[in-house]
Motif scaffolding. Structure first.
Motif, PDB file in Angstrom:
ATOM      1  N   UNK A   1      84.839  68.332  49.431  1.00 32.93           N
ATOM      2  CA  UNK A   1      83.389  67.907  49.112  1.00 32.93           C
ATOM      3  C   UNK A   1      82.560  67.695  50.674  1.00 32.93           C
ATOM      4  N   UNK A   2      83.115  66.116  50.805  1.00 33.56           N
ATOM      5  CA  UNK A   2      82.568  65.280  52.038  1.00 33.56           C
ATOM      6  C   UNK A   2      82.181  66.204  53.189  1.00 33.56           C
ATOM      7  N   UNK A   3      83.197  66.842  53.424  1.00 32.66           N
ATOM      8  CA  UNK A   3      82.645  68.386  54.431  1.00 32.66           C
ATOM      9  C   UNK A   3      81.908  69.618  54.469  1.00 32.66           C
ATOM     10  N   UNK A   4      82.197  70.350  53.347  1.00 34.63           N
ATOM     11  CA  UNK A   4      81.163  71.271  53.329  1.00 34.63           C
ATOM     12  C   UNK A   4      80.306  70.698  52.849  1.00 34.63           C
ATOM     13  N   UNK A   5      80.024  69.413  52.106  1.00 34.50           N
ATOM     14  CA  UNK A   5      78.697  68.891  51.567  1.00 34.50           C
ATOM     15  C   UNK A   5      77.685  70.595  50.861  1.00 34.50           C
ATOM     16  N   UNK A   6      78.063  70.769  49.496  1.00 32.54           N
ATOM     17  CA  UNK A   6      77.734  71.847  48.744  1.00 32.54           C
ATOM     18  C   UNK A   6      76.110  71.089  48.203  1.00 32.54           C
ATOM     19  N   UNK A   7      75.266  71.717  48.115  1.00 31.04           N
ATOM     20  CA  UNK A   7      74.221  72.083  46.953  1.00 31.04           C
ATOM     21  C   UNK A   7      75.037  72.061  45.852  1.00 31.04           C
ATOM     22  N   UNK A   8      76.190  73.401  44.974  1.00 31.36           N
ATOM     23  CA  UNK A   8      75.996  73.297  43.986  1.00 31.36           C
ATOM     24  C   UNK A   8      77.700  74.018  44.365  1.00 31.36           C
ATOM     25  N   UNK A   9      78.734  73.181  43.138  1.00 31.82           N
ATOM     26  CA  UNK A   9      79.682  73.541  42.914  1.00 31.82           C
ATOM     27  C   UNK A   9      79.758  74.596  41.735  1.00 31.82           C
ATOM     28  N   UNK A  10      80.665  74.935  41.974  1.00 31.80           N
ATOM     29  CA  UNK A  10      81.387  75.741  40.654  1.00 31.80           C
ATOM     30  C   UNK A  10      82.370  75.701  40.034  1.00 31.80           C
ATOM     31  N   UNK A  11      83.766  75.717  39.087  1.00 33.64           N
ATOM     32  CA  UNK A  11      84.817  75.470  38.809  1.00 33.64           C
ATOM     33  C   UNK A  11      84.651  75.808  37.164  1.00 33.64           C
ATOM     34  N   UNK A  12      86.246  75.450  36.963  1.00 32.64           N
ATOM     35  CA  UNK A  12      86.755  76.681  35.489  1.00 32.64           C
ATOM     36  C   UNK A  12      85.792  75.507  34.487  1.00 32.64           C
ATOM     37  N   UNK A  13      85.437  75.934  32.807  1.00 33.40           N
ATOM     38  CA  UNK A  13      85.187  74.970  32.029  1.00 33.40           C
ATOM     39  C   UNK A  13      86.435  74.061  31.298  1.00 33.40           C
ATOM     40  N   UNK A  14      86.294  72.970  30.628  1.00 30.80           N
ATOM     41  CA  UNK A  14      87.368  72.547  29.694  1.00 30.80           C
ATOM     42  C   UNK A  14      88.679  72.786  29.261  1.00 30.80           C
ATOM     43  N   UNK A  15      87.968  73.925  28.651  1.00 27.76           N
ATOM     44  CA  UNK A  15      88.700  75.228  27.852  1.00 27.76           C
ATOM     45  C   UNK A  15      89.868  75.388  28.803  1.00 27.76           C
ATOM     46  N   UNK A  16      88.816  75.742  30.090  1.00 30.46           N
ATOM     47  CA  UNK A  16      90.553  76.531  31.036  1.00 30.46           C
ATOM     48  C   UNK A  16      90.483  78.192  30.714  1.00 30.46           C
ATOM     49  N   UNK A  17      88.945  78.503  29.864  1.00 27.01           N
ATOM     50  CA  UNK A  17      89.257  79.854  30.270  1.00 27.01           C
ATOM     51  C   UNK A  17      89.843  80.443  28.595  1.00 27.01           C
ATOM     52  N   UNK A  18      90.820  80.239  28.999  1.00 28.99           N
ATOM     53  CA  UNK A  18      92.467  80.799  27.444  1.00 28.99           C
ATOM     54  C   UNK A  18      92.912  79.567  27.618  1.00 28.99           C
ATOM     55  N   UNK A  19      92.918  78.452  27.747  1.00 33.13           N
ATOM     56  CA  UNK A  19      93.222  77.770  27.514  1.00 33.13           C
ATOM     57  C   UNK A  19      94.372  77.380  29.008  1.00 33.13           C
ATOM     58  N   UNK A  20      94.774  77.445  29.425  1.00 25.17           N
ATOM     59  CA  UNK A  20      95.716  77.515  30.664  1.00 25.17           C
ATOM     60  C   UNK A  20      95.105  76.077  31.487  1.00 25.17           C
ATOM     61  N   UNK A  21      96.692  75.836  31.497  1.00 24.33           N
ATOM     62  CA  UNK A  21      96.674  73.851  31.632  1.00 24.33           C
ATOM     63  C   UNK A  21      95.844  73.846  33.268  1.00 24.33           C
TER      64      UNK A  21
END
Length: 277
Positions: free
Chosen positions: A110-130
């Protein structure tokens, strides 16, 4: 660093970037945004052309990891990504990784790329994938730590200053998207501690952001096709007519976890809404 807008996706496995958010990444890259990808594992526990580990035809986890990383980088080039960081954690064991280590790696990126916006999986992991759940939690923690000057990521002290991300998003597929995806592909599930977990659609009212990626579906399919070792799992996608590919990849939905630049109930059509560079 570029003065352009910057987007970073933080995901668990090779192919998550194409199947999960490929349309969004390709759209913004085509518009001149600097798009970065962080992938936590090299996919070493995955099947190889349909063969499980230990079966004849499977080359072993080390070879699969090398092959899948190569496929990941090829797909990233198709999508137009500026840079890819592979953290190298064990596939299917990300939820057992040292949190301080993973968060520290993410803070470094994060400090190297310095993004404005970050996207990731939700807390449900889409279908519960650990692994998906773990990377969601690690990424959320890293957004706080990256902005904290007192947090020193191992091996990076004094290299990059703290960075505050303007917006964080979770993938948030509604029921209609899951229905189309699983009809075209297969029913996705994960059995964890003896309990089967299935896809968990987000209610339409909870979705804050829908991105039009209609023009990107051919690019997404080319990126998916780079994951040749996994294509046995996507066999049905090869025979889909273009209109079905358009349905699958033509829009992508997100939940805005936090924003320091905008808010409210109005649904966004741009991840960068409220950001003025």
């Amino acid at each position: 660093m570029s003065s352009k807008r910057r987007l970073m996706a933080v995901l668990a496995h090779p192919d998550d970037e194409s199947l999960g958010v490929g349309g969004t990444l390709a759209k913004y890259a085509s518009e001149g945004v600097d798009v970065y990808l962080v992938t936590a594992t090299r996919g070493d526990a995955g099947r190889f052309r349909g063969y499980r580990s230990g079966e004849e035809g499977h080359p072993g986890s080390a070879a699969v990891a090398s092959i899948r990383e190569g496929e990941l980088r090829a797909a990233a080039a198709v999508l137009g990504l500026r840079d890819v960081s592979v953290l190298g954690h064990r596939d299917a064991q990300l939820d057992r990784a040292d949190p301080r280590e993973v968060v520290g790696q993410l803070v470094t990126d994060v400090r190297r790329f310095r993004p404005d916006v970050v996207v990731t999986f939700g807390p449900d992991g889409a279908y519960g994938h650990p692994d998906h759940i773990a990377i969601s939690q690690f990424t959320s923690a890293a957004m706080v730590a990256a902005a904290d000057a007192s947090f020193l990521a191992a091996g990076s002290a004094g290299v990059e200053p703290p960075h505050s991300v303007s917006k964080l998003y979770y993938l948030a597929w509604p029921k209609s998207t899951w229905a189309a995806y699983q009809s075209a592909l297969r029913t996705l599930s994960a059995t964890v501690d003896g309990v089967e977990r299935l896809a968990t659609p987000w209610p339409d009212w909870a979705i804050t952001t829908v991105i039009d990626t209609t023009d990107q579906w051919p690019t997404v399919w080319r990126a998916v096709s780079c994951h040749e070792s996994q294509l046995a799992s996507y066999e049905r996608l090869k025979d889909l007519a273009p209109e079905y590919h358009r349905t699958l990849w033509g829009s992508q939905s997100f939940y805005r976890v936090f924003s320091i630049v905008n808010g409210g109930r109005a649904r966004e059509t741009d991840l960068f809404e409220g950001i003025d560079r």
